[in-house]
Design a protein around this motif. Structure first.
Motif, PDB file in Angstrom:
ATOM      1  N   LEU A 113       0.850  -1.183  -0.038  1.00  0.00           N
ATOM      2  CA  LEU A 113       0.065  -0.023   0.002  1.00  0.00           C
ATOM      3  C   LEU A 113       0.894   1.376   0.051  1.00  0.00           C
ATOM      4  N   ASP A 114       2.041   1.309   0.947  1.00  0.00           N
ATOM      5  CA  ASP A 114       2.899   2.493   0.698  1.00  0.00           C
ATOM      6  C   ASP A 114       3.587   2.733  -0.728  1.00  0.00           C
ATOM      7  N   MET A 115       3.860   1.638  -1.024  1.00  0.00           N
ATOM      8  CA  MET A 115       4.679   1.791  -2.442  1.00  0.00           C
ATOM      9  C   MET A 115       3.254   2.207  -3.651  1.00  0.00           C
ATOM     10  N   MET A 116       2.170   1.813  -3.535  1.00  0.00           N
ATOM     11  CA  MET A 116       1.108   2.052  -4.472  1.00  0.00           C
ATOM     12  C   MET A 116       0.877   3.544  -4.082  1.00  0.00           C
ATOM     13  N   LYS A 117       1.080   4.226  -2.881  1.00  0.00           N
ATOM     14  CA  LYS A 117       0.643   5.527  -2.788  1.00  0.00           C
ATOM     15  C   LYS A 117       1.955   6.271  -3.337  1.00  0.00           C
ATOM     16  N   LYS A 118       2.980   5.804  -3.211  1.00  0.00           N
ATOM     17  CA  LYS A 118       3.935   6.456  -3.874  1.00  0.00           C
ATOM     18  C   LYS A 118       3.889   6.715  -5.482  1.00  0.00           C
ATOM     19  N   ALA A 119       3.157   5.971  -6.152  1.00  0.00           N
ATOM     20  CA  ALA A 119       2.709   5.850  -7.407  1.00  0.00           C
ATOM     21  C   ALA A 119       1.632   7.074  -7.768  1.00  0.00           C
ATOM     22  N   THR A 120       1.964   8.447  -7.330  1.00  0.00           N
ATOM     23  CA  THR A 120       1.260   9.476  -7.208  1.00  0.00           C
ATOM     24  C   THR A 120       0.566   9.754  -8.682  1.00  0.00           C
ATOM     25  N   MET A 121       0.955   9.400  -9.531  1.00  0.00           N
ATOM     26  CA  MET A 121       0.341   9.641 -11.004  1.00  0.00           C
ATOM     27  C   MET A 121      -0.617   8.680 -11.473  1.00  0.00           C
ATOM     28  N   HIS A 122      -0.917   7.714 -10.466  1.00  0.00           N
ATOM     29  CA  HIS A 122      -1.721   6.661 -10.919  1.00  0.00           C
ATOM     30  C   HIS A 122      -2.609   6.124  -9.692  1.00  0.00           C
ATOM     31  N   TYR A 123      -1.829   6.416  -8.452  1.00  0.00           N
ATOM     32  CA  TYR A 123      -2.798   5.943  -7.206  1.00  0.00           C
ATOM     33  C   TYR A 123      -4.083   6.989  -6.949  1.00  0.00           C
ATOM     34  N   ASN A 124      -5.286   6.491  -6.587  1.00  0.00           N
ATOM     35  CA  ASN A 124      -6.071   7.603  -6.052  1.00  0.00           C
ATOM     36  C   ASN A 124      -6.561   6.631  -4.657  1.00  0.00           C
ATOM     37  N   ALA A 125      -7.198   7.387  -3.711  1.00  0.00           N
ATOM     38  CA  ALA A 125      -7.607   6.991  -2.259  1.00  0.00           C
ATOM     39  C   ALA A 125      -8.469   6.000  -2.412  1.00  0.00           C
ATOM     40  N   ASN A 126      -9.330   5.784  -3.531  1.00  0.00           N
ATOM     41  CA  ASN A 126     -10.258   4.562  -3.622  1.00  0.00           C
ATOM     42  C   ASN A 126      -9.527   3.107  -3.196  1.00  0.00           C
ATOM     43  N   MET A 127      -8.273   3.164  -3.872  1.00  0.00           N
ATOM     44  CA  MET A 127      -7.534   2.061  -4.091  1.00  0.00           C
ATOM     45  C   MET A 127      -7.086   1.496  -2.658  1.00  0.00           C
ATOM     46  N   SER A 128      -7.038   2.234  -1.555  1.00  0.00           N
ATOM     47  CA  SER A 128      -6.699   1.791  -0.244  1.00  0.00           C
ATOM     48  C   SER A 128      -7.951   1.127   0.260  1.00  0.00           C
ATOM     49  N   GLY A 129      -9.196   1.816   0.128  1.00  0.00           N
ATOM     50  CA  GLY A 129     -10.321   1.286   0.651  1.00  0.00           C
ATOM     51  C   GLY A 129     -10.715  -0.268  -0.134  1.00  0.00           C
ATOM     52  N   ASN A 130     -10.231  -0.324  -1.259  1.00  0.00           N
ATOM     53  CA  ASN A 130     -10.482  -1.563  -1.984  1.00  0.00           C
ATOM     54  C   ASN A 130      -9.250  -2.524  -1.956  1.00  0.00           C
ATOM     55  N   LEU A 131      -8.458  -2.290  -1.266  1.00  0.00           N
ATOM     56  CA  LEU A 131      -6.952  -3.334  -1.288  1.00  0.00           C
ATOM     57  C   LEU A 131      -7.283  -4.560  -0.833  1.00  0.00           C
ATOM     58  N   THR A 132      -8.316  -4.639  -0.004  1.00  0.00           N
ATOM     59  CA  THR A 132      -8.684  -6.324   0.342  1.00  0.00           C
ATOM     60  C   THR A 132      -9.015  -7.092  -0.744  1.00  0.00           C
ATOM     61  N   LYS A 133     -10.095  -6.390  -1.644  1.00  0.00           N
ATOM     62  CA  LYS A 133     -10.528  -7.002  -2.869  1.00  0.00           C
ATOM     63  C   LYS A 133      -9.707  -7.119  -3.915  1.00  0.00           C
ATOM     64  N   ILE A 134      -8.782  -5.985  -3.899  1.00  0.00           N
ATOM     65  CA  ILE A 134      -7.690  -6.196  -4.871  1.00  0.00           C
ATOM     66  C   ILE A 134      -6.779  -7.492  -4.426  1.00  0.00           C
ATOM     67  N   LEU A 135      -6.405  -7.465  -3.583  1.00  0.00           N
ATOM     68  CA  LEU A 135      -5.794  -8.553  -3.199  1.00  0.00           C
ATOM     69  C   LEU A 135      -6.298  -9.936  -3.247  1.00  0.00           C
ATOM     70  N   ALA A 136      -7.340 -10.072  -2.806  1.00  0.00           N
ATOM     71  CA  ALA A 136      -8.215 -11.227  -2.993  1.00  0.00           C
ATOM     72  C   ALA A 136      -8.313 -11.545  -4.604  1.00  0.00           C
ATOM     73  N   ASN A 137      -8.235 -10.665  -5.472  1.00  0.00           N
ATOM     74  CA  ASN A 137      -8.520 -11.062  -6.638  1.00  0.00           C
ATOM     75  C   ASN A 137      -7.060 -11.359  -7.558  1.00  0.00           C
ATOM     76  N   LEU A 138      -5.989 -11.015  -6.895  1.00  0.00           N
ATOM     77  CA  LEU A 138      -4.729 -11.053  -7.550  1.00  0.00           C
ATOM     78  C   LEU A 138      -3.857 -12.337  -7.010  1.00  0.00           C
ATOM     79  N   VAL A 139      -4.226 -12.613  -5.650  1.00  0.00           N
ATOM     80  CA  VAL A 139      -3.936 -13.963  -5.209  1.00  0.00           C
ATOM     81  C   VAL A 139      -4.312 -15.042  -6.162  1.00  0.00           C
ATOM     82  N   GLY A 140      -3.290 -15.932  -6.256  1.00  0.00           N
ATOM     83  CA  GLY A 140      -3.658 -16.955  -7.334  1.00  0.00           C
ATOM     84  C   GLY A 140      -3.312 -17.179  -8.764  1.00  0.00           C
TER      85      GLY A 140
END
Length: 166
Positions: A113-140
């Protein structure tokens, strides 16, 4: 005559000591069995892809790398090269930065999450709230979950991204 063999590959460790001698064929067979353990998601990222001896020469540390296994790029540059627009794409770009550019074998959810936040040109605050869902979709598919809150890129994804970032 006693035989003694000790093999450590990532988190997999094998040690044998006994009277039975081991032929070269037996040792090769043993290596192939240990290699199959890396197909188990929990063990896969312990050393297979991230072991410099198993990487192609172009991806091995020291070949254009600075303190890591790949080119030294900021997460914004990685996200731009990968054309990251969505939360999962930014998460993959952050994971690639951590593993390929910084040489980490695994990373925590917080580091990601900290690294995602450093991607200032691509990151938005909604991504933090959706991180659990994002990780669930990416695992596997693109990420392995090593333990609670600890992740790594899958072997296939690591190699694909390392090629794209080279």
């Amino acid at each position: 005559m006693a035989a003694k063999v000790r093999i450590k590959a990532g988190p997999v460790e094998f040690e044998y000591e006994g009277e039975t001698e081991l032929a070269v064929v037996d040792i090769k067979d043993l290596f192939s069995h240990i290699e199959t353990l890396f197909k188990v998601p929990v063990l896969a990222e312990g050393g297979e892809v991230h072991n410099p001896a198993t990487l192609p020469a172009a991806q091995a540390p020291g070949n254009g790398a600075v303190n890591g296994g790949g080119p030294k790029l900021h997460v914004n540059s990685v996200a731009q090269k990968l054309k990251a627009k969505t939360g999962p794409e930014v998460a993959v770009a952050a994971a690639a930065t951590l593993q390929i550019c910084e040489g980490k074998q695994t990373f925590s959810r917080t580091e990601l999450l900290d690294m995602m936040k450093k991607a200032t040109m691509h990151y938005n605050a909604n991504m933090s709230g959706n991180l659990t869902k994002i990780l669930a979709n990416l695992v596997g598919s693109k990420l392995n979950q090593i333990s609670d809150g600890v992740y790594s890129l899958t072997s296939e994804e690591y190699q694909k991204l390392a090629t794209q970032l080279a």
